[in-house]
Write an enzyme that holds these catalytic residues in place. Structure first.
Site, PDB file in Angstrom:
ATOM      1  N   ASN A 192      82.660 -31.860   3.826  1.00  0.00           N
ATOM      2  CA  ASN A 192      82.056 -31.582   2.894  1.00  0.00           C
ATOM      3  C   ASN A 192      81.595 -32.989   2.625  1.00  0.00           C
ATOM      4  O   ASN A 192      80.152 -33.717   3.109  1.00  0.00           O
ATOM      5  CB  ASN A 192      82.410 -31.362   1.267  1.00  0.00           C
ATOM      6  CG  ASN A 192      81.779 -30.724   0.455  1.00  0.00           C
ATOM      7  OD1 ASN A 192      80.426 -31.377   0.195  1.00  0.00           O
ATOM      8  ND2 ASN A 192      82.179 -29.513  -0.729  1.00  0.00           N
ATOM      9  N   ASP A 193      82.562 -33.843   2.202  1.00  0.00           N
ATOM     10  CA  ASP A 193      81.817 -35.276   1.937  1.00  0.00           C
ATOM     11  C   ASP A 193      81.172 -36.253   3.020  1.00  0.00           C
ATOM     12  O   ASP A 193      80.861 -37.068   2.698  1.00  0.00           O
ATOM     13  CB  ASP A 193      83.070 -36.115   1.439  1.00  0.00           C
ATOM     14  CG  ASP A 193      83.498 -35.356   0.005  1.00  0.00           C
ATOM     15  OD1 ASP A 193      83.189 -34.629  -0.851  1.00  0.00           O
ATOM     16  OD2 ASP A 193      84.836 -35.292  -0.813  1.00  0.00           O
ATOM     17  N   VAL A 194      81.653 -35.263   3.817  1.00  0.00           N
ATOM     18  CA  VAL A 194      81.349 -35.998   4.856  1.00  0.00           C
ATOM     19  C   VAL A 194      80.725 -36.295   5.449  1.00  0.00           C
ATOM     20  O   VAL A 194      79.674 -36.454   6.848  1.00  0.00           O
ATOM     21  CB  VAL A 194      82.426 -35.977   6.899  1.00  0.00           C
ATOM     22  CG1 VAL A 194      84.323 -36.719   6.137  1.00  0.00           C
ATOM     23  CG2 VAL A 194      82.322 -34.385   6.971  1.00  0.00           C
ATOM     24  N   VAL A 195      79.296 -35.215   5.329  1.00  0.00           N
ATOM     25  CA  VAL A 195      77.957 -35.294   5.622  1.00  0.00           C
ATOM     26  C   VAL A 195      77.653 -35.363   4.591  1.00  0.00           C
ATOM     27  O   VAL A 195      75.932 -34.884   4.253  1.00  0.00           O
ATOM     28  CB  VAL A 195      77.251 -33.672   6.495  1.00  0.00           C
ATOM     29  CG1 VAL A 195      79.142 -33.329   7.153  1.00  0.00           C
ATOM     30  CG2 VAL A 195      78.861 -32.642   5.394  1.00  0.00           C
TER      31      VAL A 195
ATOM     32  N   SER B  24      86.000 -35.888  -3.147  1.00  0.00           N
ATOM     33  CA  SER B  24      86.073 -36.484  -3.921  1.00  0.00           C
ATOM     34  C   SER B  24      84.849 -35.725  -5.489  1.00  0.00           C
ATOM     35  O   SER B  24      84.984 -36.706  -6.288  1.00  0.00           O
ATOM     36  CB  SER B  24      85.100 -37.638  -3.532  1.00  0.00           C
ATOM     37  OG  SER B  24      83.612 -36.917  -3.389  1.00  0.00           O
TER      38      SER B  24
END
Lengths: 98, 458
Positions: free
Chosen positions: B384-387, B425
């Site tokens: 999720n957050d990494v993209v 996050s």
């Protein structure tokens, strides 16, 4: 006895060695390497054995804490090894390459 | 006798360094651990010859107890749970270093000089903090506790400052007055509590960095206690791990675009840092498994981006099966792994390796990002957050500035996701609302099976 400055030199050289050894590691090996270095600090077992072996036999507290220290350190050594080995066993290249 | 011990320790230290060196390349990694293990075995056996020791029977019993417990748990644990096991074993090492410090301090005889006593205190403190800190990290990853900070933010700061002052005072007392039992006891109880208080507010997403930090700290503690015991093997091995671990921790924190201090003290994503829910334009568009399968089967290039969701769903085997099917059809498939995907750096690599994915199909962020515009389908599974493209564009986003995988630049994006929730996050992911993104709702493993069925039917 390792004298003061000699100890400091050992410390400095060892610190640079650790930095160098790991500085070019690919991301893919980060977890196994963390696990491997976790195993290496299991050498604390050696110290725990000496501390326990030379503990004051009349002090119950020293005996209990010394015993716990050895047991914990043994867990660090064995657990660290087993987990790292299992992880590294899975690394293989695709056929024909490398 | 002493010479034999010294030679053995010297050999062990050399083997540790060579072993670590070998572990830093995929080709030689497997013998690396064997080398280090050989060094360890030699050092342990030879230590039985150390002069003036007693308690041999109890010592062996303790080794057997700790060793067997760790052996059984280490063999049994699933690959997905590796991070917390590393935290656990690392904590045990820290605890052992603290125990050495406690025993040496409570001997309180004049056998140690001021410098040695000071190092014993410092090593004991670091070891104890690493012990309970690692246990909390273990508990958090194992979902044994969901709790955030134990105290409000302002108080947390005061408690930590107060703790440090108390440690300094007690340390001086122990070094110069060396009293027996109670003060040493109080010092270690405080140190153990400090580790808990320090680690509780840190969110699950930051655990990799924290575990790595405690790994480095344990190494340092071991090195310091090595000075106290005049044990060269401990000094060298401990210090090497300490510095290597520090570097590794920095690499990880950098990959998340956070400073270490920020990870330790900010507590993003925990109770007192709820982010304002921003509104996002567009809507999430769902897709059926069969349609997604068709999309992938007729693509030329596919990049698969795994995240923690894949680990939870144990979907790595299915994903590899899907990859093999696609490759039979001539689709080029690559895996793209973000440095902090999952709960540890390299967590995803380990899982993919377990499933049999050759490591030369796996690409790092820098190597793969340029390829997304040429890619037909980016399949995101449980990441999720990494993209999240907000990290590039939205200055108000808490993850702004974090390097991400540019999945949004692919022609089509398929996201396998369990629900509509946000990532670790707590930030909305604008990628999921983008025009080229389709969401495939469901458990990672089930959806991967559906994709496999879909491709097979063609």
């Amino acid at each position: 006895m390792i004298e003061g400055f000699v100890a400091l030199y050992i410390f400095m050289l060892a610190a640079f060695t650790g930095y160098e050894v790991i500085s070019r590691v690919p991301v893919i090996l980060h977890t196994p390497l963390m696990s491997g270095s976790n195993f290496v600090h299991g050498i604390v077992l050696v110290g725990a054995m000496v501390a326990f072996g030379q503990a004051d036999p009349d002090s119950t507290m020293q005996t209990i804490i010394g015993f716990l220290g050895v047991a914990l350190a043994a867990g660090n050594v064995v657990g660290g090894y087993v987990v790292t080995e299992r992880m590294l066993e899975m690394f293989k290249s695709s056929k024909g390459q490398k | 006798m002493n010479t034999i011990i010294q030679i053995a320790y010297f050999a062990a230290a050399v083997l540790f360094i060579l072993g670590l060196k070998r572990m830093s390349s995929p080709v030689t990694a497997r013998d690396g651990i064997v080398w280090a293990g050989g060094g360890m075995a030699v050092a342990i056996v030879i230590t039985y010859l150390w002069p003036n020791m007693h308690n041999y029977l109890l010592m062996t019993l303790a080794i057997a107890l700790g060793g067997i417990a760790a052996w059984v748990s280490g063999k049994r644990v699933a690959m997905t749970d590796m991070p917390q096991m590393i935290a656990l074993y690392n904590g045990m090492g820290g605890g052992a270093a603290a125990a050495i410090g406690a025993v040496e301090l409570s001997k309180a005889s004049t056998e140690h000089g001021v410098v040695a006593l000071f190092l014993a205190v410092l090593g004991g403190l670091i070891g104890a903090v690493s012990f309970t800190g690692s246990l909390v990290a273990f508990a958090k990853l194992q979902d044994l506790t969901k709790r955030g900070a134990l105290f409000p933010k302002a108080m947390q700061k005061q408690i930590m400052t107060g703790g440090l002052v108390a440690f300094a005072v007690l340390a001086l007392v122990m070094v110069f007055i060396h009293p027996y039992g109670p003060v040493v006891f109080l010092f270690f109880v405080l140190a153990l509590g400090f580790g808990v208080i320090m680690t509780m507010p840190i969110g699950g997403a930051d655990m990799p960095v924290v575990i790595s930090l405690y790994n480095a700290l344990t190494g340092l503690a071991v090195g310091l206690e090595g000075f106290v015991l005049d044990n060269a093997a401990m000094i060298i091995a401990g210090t090497v791990v300490g510095s290597a671990g520090t570097l590794l921790t920095q690499l990880m924190a950098k990959a998340m675009n956070r400073s270490l201090a920020n990870v330790l003290f900010a507590g993003v994503g925990t109770s007192d840092a709820r982010i304002d829910q921003q509104t996002v334009e567009g809507s999430m568009k769902a897709i059926e498994g069969s349609d997604a399968a068709i999309m992938m089967a007729f693509a030329e290039r596919v990049i698969i981006i795994p995240g923690y969701g894949m680990a939870v769903a144990q979907a790595q085997h299915k994903i590899w099966e899907l990859t093999e099917l696609l490759e039979e059809r001539g689709v080029m498939v690559k895996f793209a792994i973000h440095p902090v995907a999952g709960r540890m750096p390299g967590h995803m690599n380990v899982l993919l390796a377990e499933a049999g994915v050759p490591y030369d199909k796996i690409y790092d962020l820098e190597d793969v990002n340029a390829e997304f515009p040429k890619t037909d389908v980016a399949l995101i599974i449980g990441a999720n957050d990494v993209v999240n493209p907000d990290a590039r564009t939205n200055k108000s986003s808490p993850i702004y500035g974090m390097p991400i995988l540019d999945a949004d630049k692919a022609k089509n994006v398929i996201v396998i996701k369990r629900g509509k929730g946000t990532g670790f996050s707590g930030v909305e992911n604008t990628l999921f609302y983008a025009d080229n993104a389709r969401l495939l709702y469901g458990d990672g493993q089930k959806m991967a099976s559906e994709l496999i069925q879909g491709v097979k039917r063609l």
